[in-house]
Design a protein around this motif. Structure first.
Motif, mmCIF file in Angstrom:
data_model
loop_
_atom_site.group_PDB
_atom_site.id
_atom_site.type_symbol
_atom_site.label_atom_id
_atom_site.label_comp_id
_atom_site.label_asym_id
_atom_site.label_seq_id
_atom_site.Cartn_x
_atom_site.Cartn_y
_atom_site.Cartn_z
ATOM 1 N N ALA A 136 1.115 -0.934 -0.076
ATOM 2 C CA ALA A 136 0.196 -0.111 0.032
ATOM 3 C C ALA A 136 0.887 0.980 -0.136
ATOM 4 O O ALA A 136 2.505 1.063 1.110
ATOM 5 C CB ALA A 136 -1.401 -0.072 1.547
ATOM 6 N N THR A 186 -3.113 4.242 4.814
ATOM 7 C CA THR A 186 -1.920 3.241 4.685
ATOM 8 C C THR A 186 -2.306 2.752 5.595
ATOM 9 O O THR A 186 -1.360 1.115 5.600
ATOM 10 C CB THR A 186 -1.076 3.857 4.430
ATOM 11 O OG1 THR A 186 -0.044 5.073 5.112
ATOM 12 C CG2 THR A 186 -0.578 5.080 2.408
ATOM 13 N N TYR A 189 -3.327 -0.627 6.504
ATOM 14 C CA TYR A 189 -3.483 -2.023 5.379
ATOM 15 C C TYR A 189 -2.465 -2.643 5.759
ATOM 16 O O TYR A 189 -2.278 -3.821 5.246
ATOM 17 C CB TYR A 189 -2.888 -1.721 4.016
ATOM 18 C CG TYR A 189 -5.003 -0.948 3.324
ATOM 19 C CD1 TYR A 189 -5.006 -1.606 2.442
ATOM 20 C CD2 TYR A 189 -4.476 1.026 3.649
ATOM 21 C CE1 TYR A 189 -6.261 -1.334 1.684
ATOM 22 C CE2 TYR A 189 -6.230 1.237 2.979
ATOM 23 C CZ TYR A 189 -7.175 0.305 2.037
ATOM 24 O OH TYR A 189 -8.448 0.324 1.193
ATOM 25 N N ASP A 192 -4.458 -5.748 6.730
ATOM 26 C CA ASP A 192 -4.807 -6.559 5.998
ATOM 27 C C ASP A 192 -4.064 -7.492 5.699
ATOM 28 O O ASP A 192 -3.184 -7.621 5.366
ATOM 29 C CB ASP A 192 -4.927 -5.563 4.436
ATOM 30 C CG ASP A 192 -5.760 -5.855 3.359
ATOM 31 O OD1 ASP A 192 -5.788 -7.519 3.582
ATOM 32 O OD2 ASP A 192 -6.361 -5.408 3.357
ATOM 33 N N ILE A 195 -2.005 -7.684 2.577
ATOM 34 C CA ILE A 195 -1.698 -6.506 2.015
ATOM 35 C C ILE A 195 0.486 -6.721 2.746
ATOM 36 O O ILE A 195 0.419 -6.971 3.984
ATOM 37 C CB ILE A 195 -1.972 -5.105 2.933
ATOM 38 C CG1 ILE A 195 -2.709 -4.684 2.082
ATOM 39 C CG2 ILE A 195 -0.551 -4.309 2.229
ATOM 40 C CD1 ILE A 195 -2.982 -4.030 0.305
ATOM 41 N N ALA A 198 3.215 -1.642 3.909
ATOM 42 C CA ALA A 198 2.186 -0.464 2.969
ATOM 43 C C ALA A 198 3.096 0.537 3.469
ATOM 44 O O ALA A 198 4.639 0.616 4.982
ATOM 45 C CB ALA A 198 1.674 0.030 4.495
#
Length: 275
Positions: A136, A186, A189, A192, A195, A198
């Motif tokens: 990200a 950001t 994430y 996540d 992801i 970031a």
């Protein structure tokens, strides 16, 4: 009767002298009673500016912080007169936004560099991120370009020759897939599962209470390059305003530097004394 007239005349002259002294005192301190609205982005600025707000209040200046949820808003508000100052952007963003929108605003002074680092809860090192992993990155042009530079330093992509701030067109090879999101989001994430890592601006990381030591790659801060040095901006016509300059001078102080050292270790690097 004559004594009464002399008394009244003396009283009048004394009253006139006191009034003149009072007016002269006010003239010597034009800042007293001034209210200044300063545009910022992110809760961390409330803490960064608190010592300045308190110091100015003791001198009769009320500094009000106005929060904006999007980087695109503070310069527009400054240009239109809704606020008198802002402090949220670096030179690269300022130059691009001013040129793109034709704003009549100017840099009052440099303040600090907000570090931009790479964070991950899934990998301990950039080298561990697998081929095709998603990263990200901020979606605004200048922070996106800055993220590309960090990812190149991390060994996750390669940039060709470029001028100014790099763009997607300057990427010659990349191990990862970039996911563009609002800069303020950001860090969300990082949790996540899809992801890998970031790229996060330090002010937003600080707002989430992130320990800077948990980053898996750190930006190399170069104060000789003004591109990512943050600024305080005002309308061009107000560049010489004494009160606005006093606001800037009060912020660029040992009190602010102490706050950087004690609470935000690594996220903010003072730049007001940099040559």
């Amino acid at each position: 009767m004559k004594n009464i007239l002399h008394f009244r005349r003396a009283a009048f002259l004394l009253l006139f002298a006191l009034l003149a002294a009072l007016l002269t005192g006010c003239a010597d301190k034009p800042e007293e009673g001034r209210v200044v609205k300063l545009g910022v982005t992110g809760a961390v600025y409330e803490e960064l500016w608190r010592p300045t707000v308190e110091a100015l209040a003791a001198e009769g200046i009320t500094l009000e912080l106005v929060q904006f949820s999007d980087f695109a808003l503070p310069n527009n508000a400054l240009n239109s007169g809704d606020i008198q100052m802002n402090a949220f952007q670096h030179h690269a963003y300022f130059d691009n936004d001013k040129s793109t929108n034709g704003y009549d605003i100017s840099v009052l002074c440099d303040t600090f560099v907000i570090t931009m680092n790479l964070f991950s809860k899934h990998y301990d090192s950039p080298a561990d991120i697998p081929e095709g992993g998603k990263v990200a990155v901020p979606n605004d042009a200048t922070n996106y370009g800055r993220a590309l530079l960090l990812l190149q330093d991390a060994g996750l992509l390669t940039l060709g020759d470029y001028t100014g701030t790099p763009t997607t067109a300057d990427i010659t090879s990349s191990k990862v897939s970039l996911v563009e999101v609002n800069a303020s989001m950001t860090y969300q994430y990082v949790d996540d599962e899809e992801i890998a890592a970031a790229v996060v601006n330090g002010n937003y990381a600080a707002s989430y209470g992130v320990d800077p030591n948990t980053a898996i790659c750190y930006e190399d801060v170069d104060l000789t390059d003004k591109s990512f040095v943050c600024v305080i901006a005002v309308k061009s016509a107000d560049a010489d305003d004494e009160v606005y300059r006093k606001v800037a001078e009060t912020f660029c102080s040992d009190a602010t530097n102490q706050l950087f050292d004690e609470k935000y270790k690594g996220f903010f690097v003072p730049a007001w004394d940099a040559e």
